[in-house]
Motif scaffolding. Structure first.
Motif, PDB file in Angstrom:
ATOM      1  N   VAL A 119     -40.427 -27.684  -1.692  1.00  0.00           N
ATOM      2  CA  VAL A 119     -41.302 -27.227  -2.744  1.00  0.00           C
ATOM      3  C   VAL A 119     -42.356 -26.162  -2.100  1.00  0.00           C
ATOM      4  CG1 VAL A 119     -43.403 -28.071  -4.046  1.00  0.00           C
ATOM      5  CG2 VAL A 119     -41.444 -29.430  -3.933  1.00  0.00           C
ATOM      6  N   SER A 120     -42.514 -26.288  -0.688  1.00  0.00           N
ATOM      7  CA  SER A 120     -43.374 -25.474  -0.089  1.00  0.00           C
ATOM      8  C   SER A 120     -42.770 -23.896   0.248  1.00  0.00           C
ATOM      9  CB  SER A 120     -43.878 -25.910   1.233  1.00  0.00           C
ATOM     10  OG  SER A 120     -42.629 -25.774   2.182  1.00  0.00           O
ATOM     11  N   GLY A 121     -41.382 -23.929  -0.273  1.00  0.00           N
ATOM     12  CA  GLY A 121     -40.950 -22.638  -0.237  1.00  0.00           C
ATOM     13  C   GLY A 121     -39.982 -22.586   0.995  1.00  0.00           C
ATOM     14  N   ALA A 122     -40.142 -23.627   1.825  1.00  0.00           N
ATOM     15  CA  ALA A 122     -39.512 -23.456   3.263  1.00  0.00           C
ATOM     16  C   ALA A 122     -37.785 -23.272   3.151  1.00  0.00           C
ATOM     17  CB  ALA A 122     -39.773 -24.575   4.242  1.00  0.00           C
ATOM     18  N   ARG A 123     -37.223 -22.358   4.067  1.00  0.00           N
ATOM     19  CA  ARG A 123     -35.955 -22.428   4.114  1.00  0.00           C
ATOM     20  C   ARG A 123     -34.973 -23.478   4.943  1.00  0.00           C
ATOM     21  NH1 ARG A 123     -34.508 -16.885   2.892  1.00  0.00           N
ATOM     22  NH2 ARG A 123     -36.002 -15.398   2.857  1.00  0.00           N
ATOM     23  N   ASN A 124     -33.871 -23.631   4.444  1.00  0.00           N
ATOM     24  CA  ASN A 124     -33.310 -24.738   5.265  1.00  0.00           C
ATOM     25  C   ASN A 124     -33.449 -24.725   6.767  1.00  0.00           C
ATOM     26  OD1 ASN A 124     -32.275 -25.448   2.905  1.00  0.00           O
ATOM     27  ND2 ASN A 124     -30.068 -25.070   3.291  1.00  0.00           N
ATOM     28  N   SER A 125     -33.138 -23.654   7.566  1.00  0.00           N
ATOM     29  CA  SER A 125     -33.518 -23.538   8.914  1.00  0.00           C
ATOM     30  C   SER A 125     -34.858 -23.759   9.418  1.00  0.00           C
ATOM     31  CB  SER A 125     -33.234 -22.082   9.384  1.00  0.00           C
ATOM     32  OG  SER A 125     -34.248 -20.899   8.618  1.00  0.00           O
ATOM     33  N   GLU A 126     -35.989 -23.412   8.330  1.00  0.00           N
ATOM     34  CA  GLU A 126     -37.361 -23.897   8.650  1.00  0.00           C
ATOM     35  C   GLU A 126     -37.514 -25.316   8.668  1.00  0.00           C
ATOM     36  OE1 GLU A 126     -39.563 -19.627   7.298  1.00  0.00           O
ATOM     37  OE2 GLU A 126     -39.360 -21.541   5.827  1.00  0.00           O
ATOM     38  N   ILE A 127     -37.044 -25.838   7.368  1.00  0.00           N
ATOM     39  CA  ILE A 127     -37.017 -27.511   7.333  1.00  0.00           C
ATOM     40  C   ILE A 127     -36.353 -28.124   8.356  1.00  0.00           C
ATOM     41  CG2 ILE A 127     -36.116 -29.338   5.805  1.00  0.00           C
ATOM     42  CD1 ILE A 127     -36.337 -27.410   3.469  1.00  0.00           C
ATOM     43  N   GLY A 128     -35.183 -27.514   8.945  1.00  0.00           N
ATOM     44  CA  GLY A 128     -34.464 -28.319  10.016  1.00  0.00           C
ATOM     45  C   GLY A 128     -35.294 -28.317  11.413  1.00  0.00           C
ATOM     46  N   SER A 129     -35.803 -27.189  11.565  1.00  0.00           N
ATOM     47  CA  SER A 129     -36.793 -26.892  12.678  1.00  0.00           C
ATOM     48  C   SER A 129     -37.983 -27.987  12.811  1.00  0.00           C
ATOM     49  CB  SER A 129     -37.286 -25.548  12.755  1.00  0.00           C
ATOM     50  OG  SER A 129     -38.235 -25.403  13.850  1.00  0.00           O
ATOM     51  N   GLN A 130     -38.621 -28.124  11.459  1.00  0.00           N
ATOM     52  CA  GLN A 130     -39.957 -28.991  11.514  1.00  0.00           C
ATOM     53  C   GLN A 130     -39.421 -30.446  11.699  1.00  0.00           C
ATOM     54  OE1 GLN A 130     -42.939 -28.096   8.696  1.00  0.00           O
ATOM     55  NE2 GLN A 130     -42.161 -26.073   8.318  1.00  0.00           N
ATOM     56  N   LEU A 131     -38.381 -30.659  10.899  1.00  0.00           N
ATOM     57  CA  LEU A 131     -38.160 -32.175  11.159  1.00  0.00           C
ATOM     58  C   LEU A 131     -36.954 -32.404  12.119  1.00  0.00           C
ATOM     59  CD1 LEU A 131     -37.528 -32.664   7.204  1.00  0.00           C
ATOM     60  CD2 LEU A 131     -39.499 -32.939   8.608  1.00  0.00           C
ATOM     61  N   ASP A 132     -36.482 -31.428  12.891  1.00  0.00           N
ATOM     62  CA  ASP A 132     -35.765 -31.818  14.295  1.00  0.00           C
ATOM     63  C   ASP A 132     -34.434 -32.320  13.431  1.00  0.00           C
ATOM     64  OD1 ASP A 132     -34.950 -31.486  16.456  1.00  0.00           O
ATOM     65  OD2 ASP A 132     -35.761 -33.771  17.164  1.00  0.00           O
ATOM     66  N   ILE A 133     -33.796 -31.828  12.296  1.00  0.00           N
ATOM     67  CA  ILE A 133     -32.342 -31.941  11.969  1.00  0.00           C
ATOM     68  C   ILE A 133     -31.536 -30.801  11.746  1.00  0.00           C
ATOM     69  CG2 ILE A 133     -33.260 -34.271  10.798  1.00  0.00           C
ATOM     70  CD1 ILE A 133     -33.371 -32.752   8.271  1.00  0.00           C
ATOM     71  N   SER A 134     -30.378 -30.963  11.886  1.00  0.00           N
ATOM     72  CA  SER A 134     -29.538 -30.001  11.835  1.00  0.00           C
ATOM     73  C   SER A 134     -29.411 -29.526  10.306  1.00  0.00           C
ATOM     74  CB  SER A 134     -27.831 -30.443  12.186  1.00  0.00           C
ATOM     75  OG  SER A 134     -27.463 -31.266  11.011  1.00  0.00           O
ATOM     76  N   ASN A 135     -28.878 -27.938  10.034  1.00  0.00           N
ATOM     77  CA  ASN A 135     -29.034 -27.306   8.929  1.00  0.00           C
ATOM     78  C   ASN A 135     -27.966 -28.004   7.850  1.00  0.00           C
ATOM     79  OD1 ASN A 135     -29.821 -25.023   7.745  1.00  0.00           O
ATOM     80  ND2 ASN A 135     -27.753 -24.164   7.573  1.00  0.00           N
ATOM     81  N   ASN A 136     -27.121 -28.546   8.483  1.00  0.00           N
ATOM     82  CA  ASN A 136     -26.174 -29.473   7.551  1.00  0.00           C
ATOM     83  C   ASN A 136     -26.631 -30.722   6.961  1.00  0.00           C
ATOM     84  OD1 ASN A 136     -23.811 -27.550   7.715  1.00  0.00           O
ATOM     85  ND2 ASN A 136     -23.031 -28.777   9.703  1.00  0.00           N
ATOM     86  N   THR A 137     -27.636 -31.206   7.665  1.00  0.00           N
ATOM     87  CA  THR A 137     -28.397 -32.400   7.288  1.00  0.00           C
ATOM     88  C   THR A 137     -29.252 -31.990   6.207  1.00  0.00           C
ATOM     89  OG1 THR A 137     -27.970 -33.549   9.520  1.00  0.00           O
ATOM     90  CG2 THR A 137     -29.694 -34.463   7.864  1.00  0.00           C
ATOM     91  N   VAL A 138     -30.107 -30.664   6.480  1.00  0.00           N
ATOM     92  CA  VAL A 138     -30.891 -30.264   5.444  1.00  0.00           C
ATOM     93  C   VAL A 138     -30.266 -30.069   4.035  1.00  0.00           C
ATOM     94  CG1 VAL A 138     -32.217 -28.619   4.864  1.00  0.00           C
ATOM     95  CG2 VAL A 138     -32.514 -29.291   7.228  1.00  0.00           C
ATOM     96  N   LYS A 139     -28.973 -29.286   4.101  1.00  0.00           N
ATOM     97  CA  LYS A 139     -28.282 -29.314   2.954  1.00  0.00           C
ATOM     98  C   LYS A 139     -27.954 -30.376   2.445  1.00  0.00           C
ATOM     99  CE  LYS A 139     -26.234 -24.768   4.727  1.00  0.00           C
ATOM    100  NZ  LYS A 139     -24.717 -23.995   4.846  1.00  0.00           N
ATOM    101  N   PHE A 140     -27.438 -31.568   3.230  1.00  0.00           N
ATOM    102  CA  PHE A 140     -27.053 -32.754   2.532  1.00  0.00           C
ATOM    103  C   PHE A 140     -27.966 -33.370   1.716  1.00  0.00           C
ATOM    104  CE2 PHE A 140     -27.216 -37.378   3.018  1.00  0.00           C
ATOM    105  CZ  PHE A 140     -25.794 -37.586   2.302  1.00  0.00           C
ATOM    106  N   HIS A 141     -29.419 -33.370   2.374  1.00  0.00           N
ATOM    107  CA  HIS A 141     -30.614 -33.928   1.771  1.00  0.00           C
ATOM    108  C   HIS A 141     -30.941 -33.190   0.380  1.00  0.00           C
ATOM    109  CE1 HIS A 141     -31.183 -37.231   4.500  1.00  0.00           C
ATOM    110  NE2 HIS A 141     -31.459 -36.330   5.671  1.00  0.00           N
ATOM    111  N   VAL A 142     -31.099 -31.877   0.458  1.00  0.00           N
ATOM    112  CA  VAL A 142     -31.116 -30.930  -0.522  1.00  0.00           C
ATOM    113  C   VAL A 142     -30.206 -31.195  -1.709  1.00  0.00           C
ATOM    114  CG1 VAL A 142     -31.311 -28.499  -1.558  1.00  0.00           C
ATOM    115  CG2 VAL A 142     -32.273 -29.006   0.600  1.00  0.00           C
TER     116      VAL A 142
END
Length: 278
Positions: free
Chosen positions: A235-258
């Motif tokens: 909702v804040s507008g963060a990209r998947n890579s930024e989300i992964g970096s902040q939460l310390d998870i992989s890009n694929n995991t971010v895609k899974f959650h989204v």
């Protein structure tokens, strides 16, 4: 927990409400002034009264309108109730000069005395709707008779306005746009039916209770702690890579959650997901 994104370039909900209320007040005053001016012209043009009587009547109409404006300004709109019969009586007073001195015959069908009291906003809108319709009929020059009816079914104010004009009105007429906008603003319904050569019927339904506010997404959809974190960042507008970096998870995991969030919310895009969250 409801996630809200602050953006100084976007008016706050409170500001939007104030702007909308101001726009409605200005539109209503414009309608009322138009009716007053039409009434003054009707008296001055009437062949039924002499100059002295016409002067007296126009002064009375103008003075009454001035008092009404001052009273309306002092009122806190939407915070008071009006008995449906009293609200209808105010409408009759608004249109009385046109009824007496104009070429348009106005027939009034009184609402039931036992009808539910109207919220101030609904009463104001209902009178404005009828005034707008009558002015549209006056401008068309084809109608000679208008029938105005109010009724109340306990949940809605029902308005019927019928004329004997050319019968060529439709939803697309610019003269009816103010009515459609007022009805839409109150989550009501507006219908127009016309018969060529026989006139038109405008039907309006105005709910007496405000619509229920939609519940925030997180209150109606079960989300895990991690999904809530991802949602906040989406909702804040963060990209998947930024989300992964902040939460310390992989890009694929971010895609899974989204993907899960979109499916649970029934949203088709990240923007729609953000709108549902707000």
């Amino acid at each position: 927990m409801t996630i809200r994104i602050e953006d100084s370039s976007i008016p706050s909900p409170a500001s939007r409400r104030l702007l909308l209320e101001h726009a409605r007040t200005v539109a209503e005053q414009a309608d009322r002034h138009a009716v007053t001016l039409e009434s003054l012209l009707a008296v001055l043009r009437s062949s039924r009264v002499d100059d002295k009587a016409a002067r007296t009547m126009t002064i009375d109409i103008a003075a009454t309108a001035l008092v009404e404006i001052r009273m309306t300004t002092d009122q806190q709109r939407g915070t008071m109730l009006e008995p449906v019969v009293g609200a209808f009586a105010r409408l009759r007073n608004d249109l009385r000069p046109l009824e007496r001195f104009g070429d348009l015959e106005v027939q009034f069908v009184e609402p039931p005395a036992t009808g539910r009291a109207l919220p101030g906003e609904v009463a104001h809108a209902a009178r404005a709707i009828v005034r707008s319709a009558v002015l549209a009929f006056v401008d068309s020059g084809a109608a000679r008779r208008v029938r105005i009816q109010w009724d109340c079914d306990g949940l809605n104010l029902l308005i019927g306005i019928r004329d004997d004009g050319a019968g060529d009105l439709s939803h697309h007429d610019d003269s009816l746009r103010p009515i459609a906008e007022r009805v839409s603003a109150l989550d009501g319904e507006f219908a127009v039916s016309s018969t060529p050569g026989w006139g038109s019927l405008l039907e309006v339904r105005l709910p007496l209770d405000p619509p229920n506010e939609p519940e925030p997404l997180e209150d109606v959809v079960a989300l895990s702690h991690r999904e809530r974190e991802v949602l906040r960042l989406v909702v804040s507008g963060a990209r998947n890579s930024e989300i992964g970096s902040q939460l310390d998870i992989s890009n694929n995991t971010v895609k899974f959650h989204v993907s899960n969030l979109l499916q649970k919310a029934g949203a088709r895009s990240r923007a729609e997901l953000g709108a549902l969250t707000r």
